[in-house]
Each structure stands twice: as C-alpha cells, then as structure tokens.
Design an enzyme around this catalytic site. Sequence first.
Site, PDB file in Angstrom:
ATOM      1  CD  GLU A  93      -6.872   3.075  -5.130  1.00  0.00           C
ATOM      2  OE1 GLU A  93      -6.837   1.328  -5.216  1.00  0.00           O
ATOM      3  OE2 GLU A  93      -7.092   3.751  -4.607  1.00  0.00           O
TER       4      GLU A  93
ATOM      5  CB  SER B  68      -4.805   2.350  -0.768  1.00  0.00           C
ATOM      6  OG  SER B  68      -4.917   1.848  -1.918  1.00  0.00           O
TER       7      SER B  68
ATOM      8  CG  ASP C 129      -4.408   5.246  -3.631  1.00  0.00           C
ATOM      9  OD1 ASP C 129      -4.184   4.335  -2.994  1.00  0.00           O
ATOM     10  OD2 ASP C 129      -4.275   6.330  -4.091  1.00  0.00           O
TER      11      ASP C 129
ATOM     12  CD  GLU D 191      -3.258   8.051  -1.983  1.00  0.00           C
ATOM     13  OE1 GLU D 191      -4.432   8.162  -1.813  1.00  0.00           O
ATOM     14  OE2 GLU D 191      -1.746   7.414  -1.761  1.00  0.00           O
TER      15      GLU D 191
END
Length: 149
Positions: free
Chosen positions: A20, A40, A50, A63
Amino acid sequence: MTARGRLPTMSSNRKGDRRERELVNALDEAGFAVMRAPASGSATTRELPDVLAGNGEVFYAIEAKSSSGRPIYLSGEEVEALVYFSRNFGAKARIAVRFDREDWYFFHPGDLYVTDGGNYRVKKETALAEGEDFESFTGGPTQTKLGGD
C-alpha cells in the site's frame, strides 16, 4: 533466522502495508494527492478504502491487494463497502492488484470475476491481460477500455 533454523517470513499484513505504501508513493510521484486510510478499517467501525487519490480532475477510492502469484480474492462485503464509500465520497471505485515481480493493475469492481459464493477473484493472467496498467491509470498513454466509468 528463527530458533529452528528457518528464515522468518513476512506476515501478509506487513507485506500488504508495504505494498500500500508503495502504491501511495507511486501515485504521489505521478502527481496525485494521495493518502492511506488509517489501518484500512481496523481503526474505525466503518469500512474504508485502502487509498484515496485525486489529481483535481479525477478522484479514486482504491482497495489494494497483492499476492505472490496465487489468485487474489475479495469478499462481496469488501467490494460493496468500497462501492458504497466511493459513491458517497464522489470518487471512482477501483481495485488495485499487484503480483510479485509485476506492476500494479487496476479494475473497476464491475469488471471482476464473481465466484459462486459472491466473492470476487483476480488471477494473475487476468490482471496482465485485462487490467489497466499504472501509466494508463495515472493519465499516461491511454488504453482503450470498454465499459466502466
């Protein structure tokens, strides 16, 4: 090495967090204002995407999922929460997937394969053949895509 002589493995949460952050940094370098949602979803009772990203023209709720090569699965509830949040926020919902030794690929939730159990699946082959690549997603040379928003 652990006491038993095996190399420690990176937990999937740590690897997901690292991926991420990698996506956030890449979007930032591409000129987007971008942030990761706090934990998240675990820091709040609301399901949050996210990553949130926007460049003044387009806004995304993302996401992000990664895998070593096995298919990536998302629950129906996870995708529904992303779509709900995106609509209320005024962003486009996207699923970003990254397989080891590959780039990020992006999908509109409606373009994902739905399993008999109501979950969503992305195979590596599908990502490479049908996903929107990072350059196109961020406004680089465009690919022609049918459908979606």
